[in-house]
Design a protein around this motif. Structure first.
Motif, PDB file in Angstrom:
ATOM      1  N   SER A   1      34.873  22.826 -26.931  1.00 32.60           N
ATOM      2  CA  SER A   1      35.920  22.666 -25.648  1.00 32.60           C
ATOM      3  C   SER A   1      34.984  23.012 -23.884  1.00 32.60           C
TER       4      SER A   1
ATOM      5  N   ARG B   1      36.633  19.896 -21.981  1.00 37.12           N
ATOM      6  CA  ARG B   1      37.166  19.637 -22.277  1.00 37.12           C
ATOM      7  C   ARG B   1      36.867  19.269 -24.593  1.00 37.12           C
TER       8      ARG B   1
ATOM      9  N   THR C   1      35.345  12.186 -31.702  1.00 31.86           N
ATOM     10  CA  THR C   1      36.514  13.098 -30.910  1.00 31.86           C
ATOM     11  C   THR C   1      37.100  12.286 -30.850  1.00 31.86           C
TER      12      THR C   1
ATOM     13  N   ASN D   1      40.699  11.667 -28.548  1.00 33.91           N
ATOM     14  CA  ASN D   1      41.277  12.270 -27.917  1.00 33.91           C
ATOM     15  C   ASN D   1      42.672  12.645 -27.676  1.00 33.91           C
TER      16      ASN D   1
ATOM     17  N   GLU E   1      42.497  15.531 -32.019  1.00 34.02           N
ATOM     18  CA  GLU E   1      41.185  16.230 -31.843  1.00 34.02           C
ATOM     19  C   GLU E   1      40.962  16.523 -33.973  1.00 34.02           C
TER      20      GLU E   1
ATOM     21  N   GLU F   1      39.957  13.280 -16.499  1.00 38.98           N
ATOM     22  CA  GLU F   1      40.464  13.536 -17.130  1.00 38.98           C
ATOM     23  C   GLU F   1      41.817  14.015 -17.541  1.00 38.98           C
TER      24      GLU F   1
ATOM     25  N   ALA G   1      44.025  14.725 -20.396  1.00 39.44           N
ATOM     26  CA  ALA G   1      44.627  15.435 -21.343  1.00 39.44           C
ATOM     27  C   ALA G   1      44.461  16.516 -20.191  1.00 39.44           C
TER      28      ALA G   1
ATOM     29  N   THR H   1      34.805  10.362 -20.593  1.00 41.20           N
ATOM     30  CA  THR H   1      34.037  11.715 -20.821  1.00 41.20           C
ATOM     31  C   THR H   1      34.889  12.251 -21.833  1.00 41.20           C
ATOM     32  N   ASP H   2      35.664  11.783 -22.556  1.00 42.15           N
ATOM     33  CA  ASP H   2      36.611  11.795 -24.423  1.00 42.15           C
ATOM     34  C   ASP H   2      35.510  11.342 -24.804  1.00 42.15           C
TER      35      ASP H   2
ATOM     36  N   HIS I   1      29.577  12.846 -17.772  1.00 43.48           N
ATOM     37  CA  HIS I   1      29.859  14.765 -18.345  1.00 43.48           C
ATOM     38  C   HIS I   1      29.177  16.064 -17.296  1.00 43.48           C
TER      39      HIS I   1
ATOM     40  N   LEU J   1      47.001  13.945 -24.210  1.00 42.20           N
ATOM     41  CA  LEU J   1      47.370  12.645 -23.377  1.00 42.20           C
ATOM     42  C   LEU J   1      48.567  12.282 -23.086  1.00 42.20           C
TER      43      LEU J   1
END
Length: 404
Positions: free
Chosen positions: A14, A17, A37, A39, A42, A171, A173, A317-318, A345, A391
């Protein structure tokens, strides 16, 4: 030549993330990596891989990519679904990485070679006001982007989709229980056309302009917005309505010529066959990681090619740099490429996943190294342990659940 698999493991890290990576090793010491991955879910994929998939790989021939894909798909009996297909994608992508390394070629060469010199990408312009978004679009254009997605906060609503606090990255999440965000489709429909009127008046029509509605509208509402946005010549209107009902897009098509894109949450060709074969969309957004890997994504894109539908793969970026690297090899080779989503990223992620692809003049270029041209630094990965995150969910003002 024998290339038996001797090790298959799952690495969770991580660096800003969560990412899940499959790493496969052959008896000759060749390694391959794949992104797995999902989101906000995971660890469901981690369990599927470690308990059910990785043990099946030991002793199999790494070169038999298609057979392994069919073995993991048909052999499970319980087919499809995001967890299963993301797990298969991690394995499949790692095997393509190995095949490229053994052949001494970048993966796009194994897919038929170049169909283009570079992969056009779009960036994410966002703002808490229309003015901020308009200015942000300008900054992307100054940096050489030829396609920009524009999102703006909706007055009176907190936590509008697509609006974050970290410039290029969004992001959604977050740790703890899922954030509950309010939503009003009427407020959105009243506000969004003004954004695109302002963007075009300020920056003109010399670039591609995109927008993500994120599944928030009914088919009739979406048809009205698509019609209202026609003067601004969008490259696409993304996810105007939940796409589980593929026939819903016919309603939008009947009323507007605004190009439509959907598919980032699809994981199988069966999720989008009608959308493609009836030409109800213009761009299919399935990704390597969520659609069963390079092997299955190629099937979806081949079907799309036959019906004039182009690609526009998810690339937020997830998904890790492993997925982005794989996507670029596919994008480079296929004849019906449209555009690639690109959200850079952060540096911590790049340190964990060293890669050779690069950005220049509004395009990404895949690595010329054998395989995917990306790896995972396991020592760096260990310094970023898993952090549970969800999320958000969305509710209307009366408390009803709504599509986020």
């Amino acid at each position: 030549m024998s290339m038996k698999i001797v090790d298959a493991k799952v690495i969770v890290t991580s660096p800003g993330r969560n990412f899940v990576t499959v790493k496969i090793t052959t008896e000759d010491g060749v390694t391959g990596v794949g992104d797995a991955t999902l989101n906000g879910r995971e660890m469901a994929v981690v369990g599927y891989l470690t308990e059910h998939v990785c043990p099946l790989l030991i002793g199999r021939e790494a070169s038999r990519i298609e057979d392994t894909w069919q073995y993991l798909y048909k052999g499970a009996y319980w087919r499809r679904g995001p967890v299963t297909m993301t797990a298969i994608a991690g394995v499949d992508t790692a095997l393509w990485d190995i095949k490229g390394k053994v052949a001494g070629l970048p993966v796009y060469q194994l897919l038929g070679g170049r169909s283009r010199d570079g992969v056009m990408v779009y960036g994410h312009a966002q703002g808490s006001t229309i003015e901020e978004t308009v200015d942000e679009v300008g900054r992307y254009l100054e940096r050489g982007y030829r396609a920009v997605r524009a999102q703006t906060a909706i007055p009176g609503l907190s936590g509008t989709y697509g609006i974050g606090s970290d410039g290029e990255r969004y992001e959604p999440a977050s740790s703890g229980l899922p954030e509950e965000t309010p939503w009003s489709t009427p407020a959105y429909l009243n506000h969004v056309p003004e954004l695109f009127d302002r963007v075009r008046r300020e920056h003109g029509y010399g670039f591609h302009l995109l927008h993500d509605a994120h599944h928030r509208m009914s088919p009739n509402e979406a048809a009205g917005l698509a019609k209202a946005l026609e003067p601004f010549r969008l490259f696409w209107l993304e996810d105007p309505t939940p796409a589980e009902d593929q026939t819903a897009f016919r309603r939008i098509r009947e009323h507007s010529t605004t190009p439509l894109a959907t598919g980032e949450i699809f994981n199988s060709i069966h999720d989008c066959d009608r959308l493609i074969t009836e030409r109800l969309i213009d761009y299919i957004r399935t990704s390597v990681t969520h659609a069963g890997g390079i092997t299955h994504l190629r099937r979806i894109l081949s079907l799309a090619e036959l019906h004039g539908v182009r690609s526009g793969s998810h690339g937020a970026t997830d998904l890790s740099p492993v997925c982005m690297a794989a996507a670029l090899h596919v994008d480079t080779a296929i004849p019906n490429f449209g555009v690639q989503e690109y959200m850079p990223h952060e540096e911590r992620t790049n340190e964990v996943f060293p890669h050779g692809y690069h950005f220049a003049d509004g395009h990404l270029y895949p690595s010329e190294d054998p395989g995917l041209g990306v790896d995972i630094d396991e020592n760096a990965a260990e310094s970023h342990p898993y952090e549970p995150a969800y999320l958000p969910v969305a509710r209307l003002h009366d408390g009803s659940m709504h599509d986020w």
